[in-house]
Structure formats: structure tokens, C-alpha cells
Design a protein around this motif. Sequence first.
Motif, PDB file in Angstrom:
ATOM      1  N   LEU A   1      66.821  15.567  60.700  1.00  0.00           N
ATOM      2  CA  LEU A   1      65.773  14.975  61.546  1.00  0.00           C
ATOM      3  C   LEU A   1      66.105  15.142  63.027  1.00  0.00           C
ATOM      4  O   LEU A   1      65.217  15.438  63.833  1.00  0.00           O
ATOM      5  CB  LEU A   1      65.580  13.501  61.190  1.00  0.00           C
ATOM      6  CG  LEU A   1      65.159  13.225  59.745  1.00  0.00           C
ATOM      7  CD1 LEU A   1      64.979  11.729  59.520  1.00  0.00           C
ATOM      8  CD2 LEU A   1      63.897  13.969  59.380  1.00  0.00           C
ATOM      9  N   ALA A   2      67.375  14.974  63.378  1.00  0.00           N
ATOM     10  CA  ALA A   2      67.788  15.180  64.773  1.00  0.00           C
ATOM     11  C   ALA A   2      67.559  16.627  65.187  1.00  0.00           C
ATOM     12  O   ALA A   2      67.105  16.901  66.303  1.00  0.00           O
ATOM     13  CB  ALA A   2      69.259  14.796  64.953  1.00  0.00           C
ATOM     14  N   ALA A   3      67.845  17.570  64.287  1.00  0.00           N
ATOM     15  CA  ALA A   3      67.658  18.995  64.590  1.00  0.00           C
ATOM     16  C   ALA A   3      66.181  19.324  64.783  1.00  0.00           C
ATOM     17  O   ALA A   3      65.814  20.069  65.693  1.00  0.00           O
ATOM     18  CB  ALA A   3      68.256  19.850  63.473  1.00  0.00           C
TER      19      ALA A   3
ATOM     20  N   HIS B   1      65.316  25.869  64.493  1.00  0.00           N
ATOM     21  CA  HIS B   1      64.577  27.103  64.806  1.00  0.00           C
ATOM     22  C   HIS B   1      63.096  26.970  64.465  1.00  0.00           C
ATOM     23  O   HIS B   1      62.235  27.322  65.284  1.00  0.00           O
ATOM     24  CB  HIS B   1      65.153  28.302  64.037  1.00  0.00           C
ATOM     25  CG  HIS B   1      66.255  29.007  64.748  1.00  0.00           C
ATOM     26  ND1 HIS B   1      66.080  29.698  65.913  1.00  0.00           N
ATOM     27  CD2 HIS B   1      67.577  29.111  64.439  1.00  0.00           C
ATOM     28  CE1 HIS B   1      67.235  30.214  66.303  1.00  0.00           C
ATOM     29  NE2 HIS B   1      68.156  29.866  65.420  1.00  0.00           N
ATOM     30  N   LEU B   2      62.801  26.467  63.281  1.00  0.00           N
ATOM     31  CA  LEU B   2      61.407  26.315  62.842  1.00  0.00           C
ATOM     32  C   LEU B   2      60.597  25.436  63.789  1.00  0.00           C
ATOM     33  O   LEU B   2      59.413  25.652  63.984  1.00  0.00           O
ATOM     34  CB  LEU B   2      61.347  25.724  61.432  1.00  0.00           C
ATOM     35  CG  LEU B   2      61.711  26.659  60.295  1.00  0.00           C
ATOM     36  CD1 LEU B   2      61.832  25.887  58.981  1.00  0.00           C
ATOM     37  CD2 LEU B   2      60.669  27.771  60.159  1.00  0.00           C
ATOM     38  N   HIS B   3      61.266  24.444  64.355  1.00  0.00           N
ATOM     39  CA  HIS B   3      60.589  23.507  65.260  1.00  0.00           C
ATOM     40  C   HIS B   3      60.784  23.895  66.724  1.00  0.00           C
ATOM     41  O   HIS B   3      60.500  23.101  67.619  1.00  0.00           O
ATOM     42  CB  HIS B   3      61.069  22.079  64.982  1.00  0.00           C
ATOM     43  CG  HIS B   3      60.604  21.578  63.660  1.00  0.00           C
ATOM     44  ND1 HIS B   3      59.426  20.899  63.497  1.00  0.00           N
ATOM     45  CD2 HIS B   3      61.147  21.698  62.415  1.00  0.00           C
ATOM     46  CE1 HIS B   3      59.264  20.606  62.225  1.00  0.00           C
ATOM     47  NE2 HIS B   3      60.293  21.085  61.540  1.00  0.00           N
ATOM     48  N   GLN B   4      61.272  25.094  66.934  1.00  0.00           N
ATOM     49  CA  GLN B   4      61.440  25.670  68.268  1.00  0.00           C
ATOM     50  C   GLN B   4      62.337  24.830  69.177  1.00  0.00           C
ATOM     51  O   GLN B   4      62.103  24.723  70.373  1.00  0.00           O
ATOM     52  CB  GLN B   4      60.084  25.937  68.910  1.00  0.00           C
ATOM     53  CG  GLN B   4      59.252  26.897  68.079  1.00  0.00           C
ATOM     54  CD  GLN B   4      57.881  27.151  68.642  1.00  0.00           C
ATOM     55  OE1 GLN B   4      57.401  26.440  69.515  1.00  0.00           O
ATOM     56  NE2 GLN B   4      57.233  28.180  68.133  1.00  0.00           N
ATOM     57  N   LYS B   5      63.372  24.280  68.601  1.00  0.00           N
ATOM     58  CA  LYS B   5      64.384  23.525  69.356  1.00  0.00           C
ATOM     59  C   LYS B   5      65.581  24.456  69.526  1.00  0.00           C
ATOM     60  O   LYS B   5      66.603  24.360  68.858  1.00  0.00           O
ATOM     61  CB  LYS B   5      64.775  22.241  68.626  1.00  0.00           C
ATOM     62  CG  LYS B   5      63.603  21.363  68.257  1.00  0.00           C
ATOM     63  CD  LYS B   5      62.807  20.944  69.485  1.00  0.00           C
ATOM     64  CE  LYS B   5      61.643  20.049  69.076  1.00  0.00           C
ATOM     65  NZ  LYS B   5      60.743  19.739  70.146  1.00  0.00           N
ATOM     66  N   ILE B   6      65.414  25.408  70.428  1.00  0.00           N
ATOM     67  CA  ILE B   6      66.328  26.535  70.575  1.00  0.00           C
ATOM     68  C   ILE B   6      67.745  26.097  70.953  1.00  0.00           C
ATOM     69  O   ILE B   6      68.722  26.588  70.397  1.00  0.00           O
ATOM     70  CB  ILE B   6      65.775  27.550  71.601  1.00  0.00           C
ATOM     71  CG1 ILE B   6      64.353  27.998  71.204  1.00  0.00           C
ATOM     72  CG2 ILE B   6      66.715  28.737  71.755  1.00  0.00           C
ATOM     73  CD1 ILE B   6      64.205  28.498  69.784  1.00  0.00           C
TER      74      ILE B   6
END
Length: 164
Positions: free
Chosen positions: A106-108, A145-150
Motif C-alpha cells: 500500500l505504501a508503494a 511502477h503501475l501507479h507511476q510512483k517512480i
Amino acid sequence: MSDELCRAAARGEIDKVLELLQNGADVNGFNQYKRTALQVVNWACPDVVEALLSAGAEFNIRDPVLRLTPLHDAARAGYIGSVQKLVLYGADVNLCDEIGNLPLHLAAMEGNLEVIRLLIGRTHGRTADPRARSAEGCTAGQLAHLHQKIEAAKYIEDYLRSSE
């Protein structure tokens, strides 16, 4: 008194929380929505979180809907101070919610880098496994990556490379 304690915790009212606890409020009592004070606490108020924990709040209690623990909620919200308190008091970093997500997952998804660092970089106690897969088969890095949190994805990838 449980409803009153939950309201005070949700508002982050440390003085009121302490007063209610000193006057016998059950720290693990349920409000009208079947939640405890720790489940509804204002995560931006780690002092309230600590007051509840030091009074014996059950830190691995699960939400009746998605089976989230308080650590899932705090990690998703990104409140590092509250995550630190929960981990310090023994919250299990490796409990999955109803769909197989760890607090780390969830944090990721939210890109909460400080929380990610804390959960996978612990030197004492159990560490969240960055290789663990959610029920959908994704690791924390893949979810980032899927949630664009690079930045979060890169940190997890770098951590995995350095731990090999």
C-alpha cells in the motif's frame, strides 16, 4: 465512552484521549461503526497513536471490511511518525489484507518513500519482504511502477540490488 474515545482519537485530541483513558475508557472498545480508537485515529497525530498503544491498544486488529490493520492504514496514508510508533510497539509488518497486500504494498502504491524505507530497512525485528507478492501477483516495486510512483519503484529496485 468508546464512541467518545474514537471521536477524540479521530480528531487528534491528545488531552481528551488521555483524559478518557485515565477515566476508564476501554482502549479496545468499539464505536458504533465497530471500530476501535486506533482504527479511526488521526494518523497525523503520532502522539495520540502512542497514547493508545501505551494504553494497550490492539495494533494488529483488522478492519471488518477489507481486513486492514492499523499499519496498513498508516502506511497507505504515509504518516511516518505513526508507522514508526506502530512498528515500535510490535505491529506485524507482514500481515496481508483481504486481497493479499502488505502494508509495504500500500505504501508503494501511494509512493510513500519514508514508509517504504522504514518497512524494508529495519535492522531489528521483522522486515517487510520487498519480494513478497500481493494476491494479484505484484511485488511492491511492480505496484509502485503501475501507479507511476517512480521514486518509490527506484528505491525498492536499488534496495533489492544492494541486498543480493
